[in-house]
Scaffold this motif. Structure first.
Motif, PDB file in Angstrom:
ATOM      1  N   HIS A 124     -78.534 122.084  24.853  1.00 11.36           N
ATOM      2  CA  HIS A 124     -78.794 122.144  23.221  1.00 11.36           C
ATOM      3  C   HIS A 124     -79.898 122.141  22.915  1.00 11.36           C
ATOM      4  N   VAL A 125     -80.082 122.647  21.573  1.00  9.08           N
ATOM      5  CA  VAL A 125     -81.225 122.794  21.035  1.00  9.08           C
ATOM      6  C   VAL A 125     -81.218 121.620  19.816  1.00  9.08           C
ATOM      7  N   ASP A 126     -82.578 121.104  19.618  1.00  2.97           N
ATOM      8  CA  ASP A 126     -82.499 119.990  18.840  1.00  2.97           C
ATOM      9  C   ASP A 126     -82.428 120.428  17.341  1.00  2.97           C
ATOM     10  N   ASP A 135     -90.103 126.146  12.133  1.00  6.40           N
ATOM     11  CA  ASP A 135     -89.919 125.826  13.669  1.00  6.40           C
ATOM     12  C   ASP A 135     -91.040 124.984  14.049  1.00  6.40           C
ATOM     13  N   SER A 160     -86.974 129.822  26.238  1.00  2.00           N
ATOM     14  CA  SER A 160     -85.549 130.027  25.271  1.00  2.00           C
ATOM     15  C   SER A 160     -85.538 129.749  23.900  1.00  2.00           C
ATOM     16  N   HIS A 161     -86.844 129.157  23.228  1.00  2.00           N
ATOM     17  CA  HIS A 161     -87.093 129.067  22.086  1.00  2.00           C
ATOM     18  C   HIS A 161     -86.814 130.247  21.313  1.00  2.00           C
ATOM     19  N   ARG A 167     -77.395 128.338  19.364  1.00  3.52           N
ATOM     20  CA  ARG A 167     -78.321 127.527  18.545  1.00  3.52           C
ATOM     21  C   ARG A 167     -77.284 126.575  17.339  1.00  3.52           C
ATOM     22  N   CYS A 179     -74.234 127.286  26.237  1.00  6.81           N
ATOM     23  CA  CYS A 179     -75.674 127.573  26.536  1.00  6.81           C
ATOM     24  C   CYS A 179     -75.875 127.868  27.925  1.00  6.81           C
ATOM     25  N   HIS A 203     -91.512 119.494  23.864  1.00  4.25           N
ATOM     26  CA  HIS A 203     -90.775 120.849  23.691  1.00  4.25           C
ATOM     27  C   HIS A 203     -90.421 121.133  22.144  1.00  4.25           C
ATOM     28  N   TRP A 206     -86.689 124.456  18.989  1.00  7.75           N
ATOM     29  CA  TRP A 206     -85.485 125.573  19.494  1.00  7.75           C
ATOM     30  C   TRP A 206     -85.550 125.691  20.824  1.00  7.75           C
ATOM     31  N   THR A 207     -86.172 124.890  21.845  1.00 15.84           N
ATOM     32  CA  THR A 207     -86.159 125.084  23.124  1.00 15.84           C
ATOM     33  C   THR A 207     -84.999 124.421  24.013  1.00 15.84           C
ATOM     34  N   TYR A 208     -84.195 125.197  24.626  1.00 15.35           N
ATOM     35  CA  TYR A 208     -82.895 124.615  25.089  1.00 15.35           C
ATOM     36  C   TYR A 208     -83.378 123.755  26.315  1.00 15.35           C
TER      37      TYR A 208
END
Ligand SMILES: O=C(O)CCC(=O)C(=O)O
Length: 271
Positions: A124-126, A135, A160-161, A167, A179, A203, A206-208
């Protein structure tokens, strides 16, 4: 308690973070100090565990991933010393390349030894969860115990960001599957390494990232601090999770406001 004096990452480290969207700083905190903080912080986490007593079989994928307790610094001086650590906040400022840093919130993420099916943290991304206008936000993932490879260390997809697909997904079986596929198709390298006590990873929003289940016998005890640019503005929430986050972590604020409620103290420069 201030854990250390401020620390400036070198240019190499900053470039690596910009390229990968994540970075682990080895022995960044003093292991002895973490050993001292751990029992009090863990006591607060267990006191507030929202799933205490819920049988494993009745837990969702999300609830099997970890015990999640937010705002721990309100009930634990030990957590407070990490949240207000100038060393951590100054690293966040340097990595984000911003002059000032505010607290978004903190949360403990304790991964229980798996009791059968599940227990992994899905990809996931936070930032899907956060109503932020840019960002410039970053999480420090701070193990309070050594996290060996079989205990569920945080796993990143480097670079990956910059990926957009996925997203829009909340943490779920669907985010794990979609993902994982998108990251494989995009050719992103996965990075998973054990953490020694004192190692801290950072991290971007947007970093997975993901984590395997804890196959060990001890809890994987991790504290996180989520920082944002001191100049961050609140964005119009784009989903229900963001509406909840706005109420909880940015109380009294609305879209367009400076993200600076009483719950978001300036952490860097320290006052
Ligand atoms: O600790 C984990 O397993 C997941 C951590 C995470 O998603 C985060 O810190 O953003």
């Amino acid at each position: 308690m201030d854990l250390h004096f401020p620390h400036d990452p070198t240019d190499d480290v900053l470039e690596q973070f910009q390229r990968d969207g994540h970075l682990t700083l080895r022995r960044f905190l003093d292991p002895l100090e973490l050993e001292i903080l751990e029992p009090g912080l863990s006591a607060a986490v267990h006191r507030e565990d929202p799933n205490d007593g819920v049988p494993w079989e009745e837990r969702s994928t999300y609830d099997r991933a970890f015990i999640q307790v937010g705002d721990v610094h309100q009930s634990s001086d030990e957590a407070r010393s990490l949240v207000f650590s100038r060393r951590l906040a100054s690293a966040a400022a340097a990595l984000l390349r911003v002059p000032t840093i505010r607290l978004y919130h903190d949360q403990a993420l304790y991964k229980l030894p798996t009791r059968g099916d599940g227990g992994h943290t899905p990809w996931h991304v936070d930032q899907y969860y956060w109503p932020m206008a840019t960002d410039r936000c970053i999480t420090a993932w701070i193990p309070l115990v050594e996290v060996s490879d079989d205990m569920g260390p945080l796993t990143f997809a480097s670079g990956s960001h910059r990926m957009v697909e996925g997203r829009e997904l909340e943490i779920s079986d669907e985010s794990e599957a979609r993902c994982d596929r998108a990251l494989a198709e995009g050719g992103y390298t996965r990075s998973r390494e054990p953490f020694e006590l004192g190692d801290v990873s950072f991290h971007l929003g947007w970093t997975y990232h993901s984590a395997p289940p804890n196959l060990g016998t001890e809890e994987r005890k991790v504290m996180t601090v989520i920082y944002m640019d001191g100049a961050m503005r609140v964005a119009e929430p784009s989903n229900d999770h963001q509406r909840d986050d706005l109420r909880k972590w940015l109380p009294g604020l609305a879209a367009g406001d400076l993200a600076a409620s009483d719950a978001n103290p300036l952490l860097w420069p320290a006052t």
